[in-house]
Design a protein around this motif. Structure first.
Motif, mmCIF file in Angstrom:
data_model
loop_
_atom_site.group_PDB
_atom_site.id
_atom_site.type_symbol
_atom_site.label_atom_id
_atom_site.label_comp_id
_atom_site.label_asym_id
_atom_site.label_seq_id
_atom_site.Cartn_x
_atom_site.Cartn_y
_atom_site.Cartn_z
ATOM 1 N N ASN A 177 -13.991 26.415 -8.837
ATOM 2 C CA ASN A 177 -14.428 25.735 -10.066
ATOM 3 C C ASN A 177 -14.604 26.736 -11.199
ATOM 4 O OD1 ASN A 177 -14.715 23.166 -8.802
ATOM 5 N ND2 ASN A 177 -16.550 23.956 -7.808
ATOM 6 N N HIS B 139 -18.292 29.357 -0.036
ATOM 7 C CA HIS B 139 -17.573 28.841 1.130
ATOM 8 C C HIS B 139 -17.880 29.762 2.315
ATOM 9 C CE1 HIS B 139 -14.365 26.546 3.138
ATOM 10 N NE2 HIS B 139 -14.194 27.671 3.814
ATOM 11 N N THR C 200 -18.065 29.399 -6.481
ATOM 12 C CA THR C 200 -17.817 28.559 -5.309
ATOM 13 C C THR C 200 -18.304 29.301 -4.071
ATOM 14 O OG1 THR C 200 -15.879 27.590 -6.364
ATOM 15 C CG2 THR C 200 -16.023 27.384 -3.975
#
Length: 176
Positions: free
Chosen positions: A47, A54, A52
């Motif tokens: 984004n 993860h 982000t």
């Protein structure tokens, strides 16, 4: 661990953290590779407005220990024997065959079955490979002793034939 995303790669630090900077915005595959672990593959969306996050969870790579369990007295397959290695357990099928999926390394494998002595051996397992390991279990044996009597006279009976456990035995002159 090496992490690949959007054409860029980085390695994790000593605590397992990673960061890939200047990644284009959009959806990409993320791949993580580490020896003795299965390759990780997932989809990640980067984004514009925030970082982000993860997290990656790697599954240990596995190999197999496979073989057959037989009995020493007949060399026949031993159905229902339990085989264990590296915290994994399975039961043999009617052909005496088993298969265990375990992590790579050197493990003690044990085969057991009620009424039989156990057997153990060392299995060296390599990720993606199968280590063959056969076991042979010996039936536990005992001794049966008795005297054959005439039920009316209570006299011992010599030369009587006694059949037990697939064996024929003839009594002595004392009925033993």
């Amino acid at each position: 661990v090496i992490v690949h995303v959007a054409g860029k790669s980085t390695a994790t630090n000593a605590t397992g953290n990673y960061s890939v900077t200047n990644v284009s915005i959009g959806s990409f595959f993320i791949v993580a590779i580490m020896g003795n672990y299965q390759t990780y593959l997932a989809n990640v969306t980067i984004n514009l407005s925030n970082t982000t996050v993860h997290d990656i969870y790697l599954d240990p790579a596995t190999g197999k220990v496979e073989g057959r369990v037989t009995r020493t007295d007949t060399n026949g397959a031993l159905d229902g024997a339990t085989v264990s290695a590296a915290g994994q357990t399975t039961t043999t099928n009617s052909s005496g065959l088993y298969s265990l999926e375990v992590i790579p390394g050197t493990h003690v494998a044990v085969a057991t079955k009620s009424g039989f002595d156990s057997d153990a051996d060392i299995a060296t397992v390599i990720a993606g490979k199968t280590a063959g390991l056969n076991f042979t279990l010996t039936p536990k044996t005992g001794t049966l002793f008795g005297i054959v009597y005439d039920n009316v006279t209570n006299a011992t009976i010599a030369n009587a034939t006694v059949y037990i456990a697939n064996s024929l035995v003839t009594t002595t002159s004392q009925g033993n």
